[in-house]
Design an enzyme around this catalytic site. Structure first.
Site, PDB file in Angstrom:
ATOM      1  N   ASP A  54      26.674  -1.124   5.753  1.00 55.73           N
ATOM      2  CA  ASP A  54      25.282  -1.368   6.103  1.00 55.73           C
ATOM      3  C   ASP A  54      24.726  -0.272   7.002  1.00 55.73           C
ATOM      4  OD1 ASP A  54      24.855  -3.644   4.663  1.00 55.73           O
ATOM      5  OD2 ASP A  54      24.916  -5.032   6.353  1.00 55.73           O
ATOM      6  N   GLN A  57       0.815  -1.212   0.000  1.00 49.73           N
ATOM      7  CA  GLN A  57       0.000   0.000   0.000  1.00 49.73           C
ATOM      8  C   GLN A  57       0.849   1.263   0.000  1.00 49.73           C
ATOM      9  OE1 GLN A  57      -0.030  -2.398   2.267  1.00 49.73           O
ATOM     10  NE2 GLN A  57      -0.115  -1.626   4.368  1.00 49.73           N
ATOM     11  N   HIS A  98      12.219   9.959 -43.344  1.00 53.73           N
ATOM     12  CA  HIS A  98      13.517  10.293 -42.768  1.00 53.73           C
ATOM     13  C   HIS A  98      14.364  11.044 -43.794  1.00 53.73           C
ATOM     14  CE1 HIS A  98      12.493   7.410 -39.636  1.00 53.73           C
ATOM     15  NE2 HIS A  98      13.593   7.730 -38.967  1.00 53.73           N
ATOM     16  N   ASN A 113      10.325  -6.410   2.193  1.00 55.85           N
ATOM     17  CA  ASN A 113      10.114  -7.853   2.171  1.00 55.85           C
ATOM     18  C   ASN A 113       9.716  -8.321   0.781  1.00 55.85           C
ATOM     19  OD1 ASN A 113       7.418  -7.143   1.861  1.00 55.85           O
ATOM     20  ND2 ASN A 113       6.861  -7.593   3.980  1.00 55.85           N
ATOM     21  N   GLU A 166      26.516  -9.557  -3.938  1.00 57.42           N
ATOM     22  CA  GLU A 166      26.116  -8.203  -3.540  1.00 57.42           C
ATOM     23  C   GLU A 166      27.242  -7.514  -2.775  1.00 57.42           C
ATOM     24  OE1 GLU A 166      22.563  -6.091  -0.884  1.00 57.42           O
ATOM     25  OE2 GLU A 166      23.051  -8.207  -0.600  1.00 57.42           O
ATOM     26  N   HIS A 167      27.744  -8.163  -1.733  1.00 61.30           N
ATOM     27  CA  HIS A 167      28.867  -7.644  -0.948  1.00 61.30           C
ATOM     28  C   HIS A 167      30.047  -8.593  -1.082  1.00 61.30           C
ATOM     29  CE1 HIS A 167      25.114  -6.528   1.331  1.00 61.30           C
ATOM     30  NE2 HIS A 167      25.674  -5.325   1.243  1.00 61.30           N
ATOM     31  N   HIS A 197      20.745 -11.416   8.137  1.00 62.32           N
ATOM     32  CA  HIS A 197      19.716 -10.623   7.464  1.00 62.32           C
ATOM     33  C   HIS A 197      18.451 -11.440   7.248  1.00 62.32           C
ATOM     34  CE1 HIS A 197      21.087  -6.603   6.458  1.00 62.32           C
ATOM     35  NE2 HIS A 197      22.290  -7.071   6.202  1.00 62.32           N
ATOM     36  N   GLN A 211      26.213 -11.036   7.702  1.00 64.13           N
ATOM     37  CA  GLN A 211      25.215 -10.857   6.651  1.00 64.13           C
ATOM     38  C   GLN A 211      24.189 -11.980   6.645  1.00 64.13           C
ATOM     39  OE1 GLN A 211      24.996  -7.959   4.488  1.00 64.13           O
ATOM     40  NE2 GLN A 211      26.195  -7.461   6.304  1.00 64.13           N
TER      41      GLN A 211
END
Length: 442
Positions: A368, A198, A428, A221, A334-335, A269, A266
């Protein structure tokens, strides 16, 4: 770190020894849950049709929101820091400042220019900020306080004139004060107590301040990620993020305790967060296996980090550092931390990563929490093969322009007529030929 079957074969080649393999890695092959996708689609359609009535209905149903107004006054944002410990307040101010400083350094190196290409033809580029940005600030079981630095703060440095933020009312129907203060020190002045689908829909459809977002950024999420996926095209987004990932490249000089700590840092997470160690030292690999178990036993988040390590953790031993680079460029994490000698060599050799952390005195947690200044909104599931993370450049449109005088007509028009005739695109050709004819008739 989502791999194809060919990638997996390459990693399992004779030059790579698998010490620990992910148990459930194949489950990451399909990140979209059909049930989540269907629910998000239903919610977006309902909100687009019914507007704020649907937004409020979902807020009360999903967020336990009991309030009436959907904008937090500026005075309340400013005072939110009074509700958190002074040390946390100072740390948030530090992280916001460093993130903004790094973003400003990046912005200073993105240059407008204008230059003549041929006599009479001038071309140039301008960096123009996106006009309306919606920033989602997550605040679930573990509120990620630095998210505002990376989204609101960096967009502000880019010069975005209208930034709207949403954060879930996660504490008994109220927004988390630390998230609000992080937003305030990052430059946020429009914050709404909305979470989930929302929130993204309200920003995208312009239900909060009558200006539909041009771009939506921020982690969340699975429902938030799916909403971004479905809204992409109608709005721009930062990245389509999967579970957070970490990889460590290490040689025989690395410390097993430090490697294990950084992997678990990590893994906590989420229970599906991949963590990989690729090393040239089999001794280190074995020591890290033992050390991870030892550290897990004392972690308050061991139910999360332990599941992630068990199901998605991996350790590879390579025969050389060149092979280690091949493995890591395949994983495209990612890292990526490098705990090894000759850091300049690794910096030059590696190509695929979201953000790189060089040496034992650099760790992912610093970024982070905003303390290194670099952005932590980064590509996952091997997106680092083709893109980087969020930065000040993402909020700037690189726009080109051209300005021509009559002197440049022949240099452009003659070859344009030739190519257009070959393509059989008469209109053209005519736009160019018309200009040649006008000059000839004078």
């Amino acid at each position: 770190m989502q791999l194809t079957s060919d990638d997996k074969k390459r990693i399992r080649s004779g030059s790579v020894t698998v010490v620990k393999e992910p148990v459930n890695a194949d489950q990451l092959d399909e990140l979209r849950d059909p049930a989540v996708a269907a629910k998000v689609s239903e919610m977006l359609s309902s909100i687009e049709r019914d507007g704020m009535d649907a937004v409020l209905r979902y807020a009360r149903e999903l967020d336990n929101y009991t309030g009436h107004g959907l904008e937090i006054p500026e005075a309340e944002l400013e005072k939110s820091g009074e509700r958190i410990p002074a040390a946390v307040r100072e740390a948030l101010e530090t992280g916001a400042d460093r993130t903004r400083r790094f973003a400003a350094m990046q912005r200073a190196r993105l240059q407008d220019f204008e230059e003549e290409i041929v006599p009479g033809l001038v071309c140039g580029q301008r960096f123009v900020p996106v006009q309306n940005v919606g920033a989602y600030l997550p605040a679930g079981r573990f509120p990620l306080l630095a998210s505002a630095f990376m989204t609101v703060g960096v967009a502000d440095v880019a010069g975005v004139p209208n930034i709207v933020s949403c954060t879930p009312p996660s504490l008994d129907g109220e927004p988390h004060p630390a998230v609000l203060y992080a937003a305030w020190v990052s430059g946020a002045r429009k914050v709404h107590p909305l979470g989930g689908v929302q929130a993204l829909a309200a920003m995208a459809f312009g239900l909060l301040d009558s200006e539909p977002a041009d771009m939506i950024v921020g982690a969340g999420n699975a429902f938030v990620a799916e909403a971004k996926r479905q809204l992409y095209g109608r709005v721009g987004i930062d990245v389509l993020a999967g579970p957070s990932e970490v990889a460590v490249l290490a040689d025989d000089t690395a410390d097993a305790e430090m490697v294990a700590a950084d992997l678990l840092g990590q893994a906590e997470h989420g229970p599906t967060s991949p963590a990989n160690l690729t090393t040239t030292s089999e001794r280190l690999a074995r020591e890290v296996l033992t050390e991870v178990d030892r550290q897990l036993a004392r972690l308050s988040t061991r139910d999360i980090a332990g599941a992630a390590w068990r199901d998605y953790g991996s350790i590879y031993v390579t025969d050389s550092r060149e092979t280690a680079v091949e493995v890591m460029d395949t994983l495209a994490p990612e890292h990526l931390e490098v705990l090894a000698d000759d850091l300049d060599w690794w910096l030059g050799a590696l190509h695929n990563y979201g953000s790189l952390f060089l040496g034992p005195w650099s760790t992912v947690a610093y970024a982070d929490k905003g303390m290194s200044g670099t952005n932590h909104v980064l590509p996952t599931v091997r997106g680092a093969r083709y893109t980087g993370g969020l930065s000040v450049a993402a909020f700037l449109k690189q726009l080109t322009y051209q300005r021509a005088t009559q002197d440049a007509t022949e240099a452009q028009a003659v070859p344009t007529v030739t190519v257009s005739d070959f393509e059989r695109l008469d209109a053209h050709r005519d736009t160019a030929q018309l200009r040649l004819d006008r000059i000839a008739s004078r």
